[in-house]
Enzyme design. Structure first.
Site, PDB file in Angstrom:
ATOM      1  N   ASP A  45      37.827  35.379  36.433  1.00  0.00           N
ATOM      2  CA  ASP A  45      36.540  35.810  37.055  1.00  0.00           C
ATOM      3  C   ASP A  45      35.957  34.897  37.697  1.00  0.00           C
ATOM      4  O   ASP A  45      35.039  34.284  37.003  1.00  0.00           O
ATOM      5  CB  ASP A  45      35.928  36.738  36.010  1.00  0.00           C
ATOM      6  CG  ASP A  45      34.588  37.555  36.890  1.00  0.00           C
ATOM      7  OD1 ASP A  45      34.821  38.671  37.197  1.00  0.00           O
ATOM      8  OD2 ASP A  45      33.789  36.912  36.980  1.00  0.00           O
ATOM      9  N   TYR A  50      29.655  30.891  42.685  1.00  0.00           N
ATOM     10  CA  TYR A  50      29.877  29.977  41.668  1.00  0.00           C
ATOM     11  C   TYR A  50      29.994  28.549  42.347  1.00  0.00           C
ATOM     12  O   TYR A  50      30.008  27.514  41.587  1.00  0.00           O
ATOM     13  CB  TYR A  50      30.849  30.168  40.539  1.00  0.00           C
ATOM     14  CG  TYR A  50      30.681  31.810  39.937  1.00  0.00           C
ATOM     15  CD1 TYR A  50      29.354  32.168  39.937  1.00  0.00           C
ATOM     16  CD2 TYR A  50      31.841  32.357  39.108  1.00  0.00           C
ATOM     17  CE1 TYR A  50      29.217  33.391  39.133  1.00  0.00           C
ATOM     18  CE2 TYR A  50      31.669  33.210  38.620  1.00  0.00           C
ATOM     19  CZ  TYR A  50      30.414  33.781  38.394  1.00  0.00           C
ATOM     20  OH  TYR A  50      30.222  35.380  37.778  1.00  0.00           O
ATOM     21  N   LYS A  75      33.595  37.538  44.027  1.00  0.00           N
ATOM     22  CA  LYS A  75      32.538  38.317  44.495  1.00  0.00           C
ATOM     23  C   LYS A  75      31.648  37.980  45.361  1.00  0.00           C
ATOM     24  O   LYS A  75      31.633  36.635  45.763  1.00  0.00           O
ATOM     25  CB  LYS A  75      31.445  38.548  43.000  1.00  0.00           C
ATOM     26  CG  LYS A  75      32.213  38.533  41.863  1.00  0.00           C
ATOM     27  CD  LYS A  75      31.150  38.541  40.514  1.00  0.00           C
ATOM     28  CE  LYS A  75      31.849  38.590  39.368  1.00  0.00           C
ATOM     29  NZ  LYS A  75      32.138  36.979  38.845  1.00  0.00           N
ATOM     30  N   HIS A 108      28.277  41.295  44.392  1.00  0.00           N
ATOM     31  CA  HIS A 108      27.835  40.593  43.204  1.00  0.00           C
ATOM     32  C   HIS A 108      26.581  41.183  42.722  1.00  0.00           C
ATOM     33  O   HIS A 108      26.353  41.330  41.481  1.00  0.00           O
ATOM     34  CB  HIS A 108      27.781  39.036  43.636  1.00  0.00           C
ATOM     35  CG  HIS A 108      27.516  38.263  42.420  1.00  0.00           C
ATOM     36  ND1 HIS A 108      28.291  36.735  42.671  1.00  0.00           N
ATOM     37  CD2 HIS A 108      27.368  38.122  41.251  1.00  0.00           C
ATOM     38  CE1 HIS A 108      28.220  36.366  41.362  1.00  0.00           C
ATOM     39  NE2 HIS A 108      27.546  37.114  40.453  1.00  0.00           N
TER      40      HIS A 108
END
Ligand code: A2P
Length: 282
Positions: A45, A50, A75, A108
């Site tokens: 994930d 990120y 996301k 997200h």
């Protein structure tokens, strides 16, 4: 080692356990994900936000694993909600991941105070991306009941999952219950509580002692026994192994209830409140 799978409302299935790479440094991501693959993880994930999709892609490439052995989620970043930007962003993610399609693409954050509150429009874009074949499944993250209900009402398309914060000090049962009633599966983020104290809570320690497991393993098993999908993050190989080693025991319904009873409501929330979270990166 195979982990259980959960069938989603679009008739695909997802491994109930995986590795989350939130806060994994981009420079360390290839190593961490490669070690996770080595010890048996198959579900990763990640997220555009990120900043480590390239590292995930490098580990996928180096692994030699077949595409159908892997389950990869990413996301939509908060700064890419407009239709053209959202569509371009998934193509960029696919380039970074070295994939032709992801298994699951999520909004997200709903950002109800940004983009004129048009998370419904963003959901319509994800529906299009799915029909264009760039993602197998589509879902949402951090959607409160009002947000989830609105996208379903507008489009008739029920998100396959809603990824929300959930751990014993913040069971998030209103959002969780609404997600399950809608026919989505809950993905529980921060299952170890982000250092908020659950790993040292006496109720968790007592169960760990009883089952001969670590506190982290008890918390992860609790989420699994509630039917949620979990993907704890760790950058340490021994913890990757420990966190995966939860399929040889299960908690009783009383054990599960004893941890639900630790809920502190909003005071237990570690992350931002989705109703007010409005951060948009540059
Ligand atoms: P580390 O990466 O140093 O192992 P969550 O997924 O709930 O956000 O939790 C992640 C946090 O929990 C990270 O700080 C991670 O640190 C730590 N962590 C992961 N696995 C374990 C474990 N088995 N025992 C204790 N802490 C853990």
């Amino acid at each position: 080692m195979t982990t259980p799978r959960i069938t989603l409302n679009d008739n695909t299935s997802i491994p109930q356990f995986g590795l989350g790479v939130w806060q994994v440094d981009p420079g360390e991501t290839e190593r961490v994900v490669s070690e996770a693959f080595e010890v048996g993880y198959r579900h990763i994930d990640t997220a555009q936000m990120y900043g480590n999709e390239e590292g995930v892609g490098a580990a996928i490439k180096a692994s030699g694993l077949g595409r159908d052995e892997l389950y990869i989620t990413t996301k939509l970043n908060n700064n890419r909600h407009e239709k053209a930007a959202a569509k371009a962003s998934l193509r960029e993610s696919l380039d970074k991941l070295g994939l032709e399609k992801v298994d699951l693409f999520l909004i997200h954050w709903p950002l109800p105070t940004q983009y004129d509150g048009d998370y419904v429009g963003t959901w319509e874009t994800l529906v299009e991306l799915q029909s264009e074949g760039l993602t197998t499944s589509i879902g949402v993250s951090n959607f409160q009941p009002e947000h989830l209900d609105a996208v379903i009402k507008a489009t008739g398309v029920v998100p396959a999952v809603n990824q929300i914060e959930a751990h014993p000090y913040f069971t998030n049962d209103v959002a969780r219950g609404n997600t399950l009633r809608a026919g989505s599966v809950v993905e529980a983020w921060s299952p170890l509580g982000q250092g908020g104290g659950e790993l040292e809570d006496p109720a968790v320690l007592a169960l760990a002692e009883r089952y001969g497991k670590s506190p982290a393993q008890v918390l992860l098993r609790w989420a699994i026994d509630r039917g949620d999908i979990v993907f704890p993050k760790s950058t340490r190989k021994e913890r990757l192994v420990e966190n995966l080693d939860i399929f040889d025991f299960s908690l009783t319904s009383d054990d599960v209830a004893s941890l639900v009873a630790l809920d502190k409501g909003e005071a237990g929330r570690q992350g931002p409140n989705p109703d007010t979270f409005d951060w948009i990166p540059d």
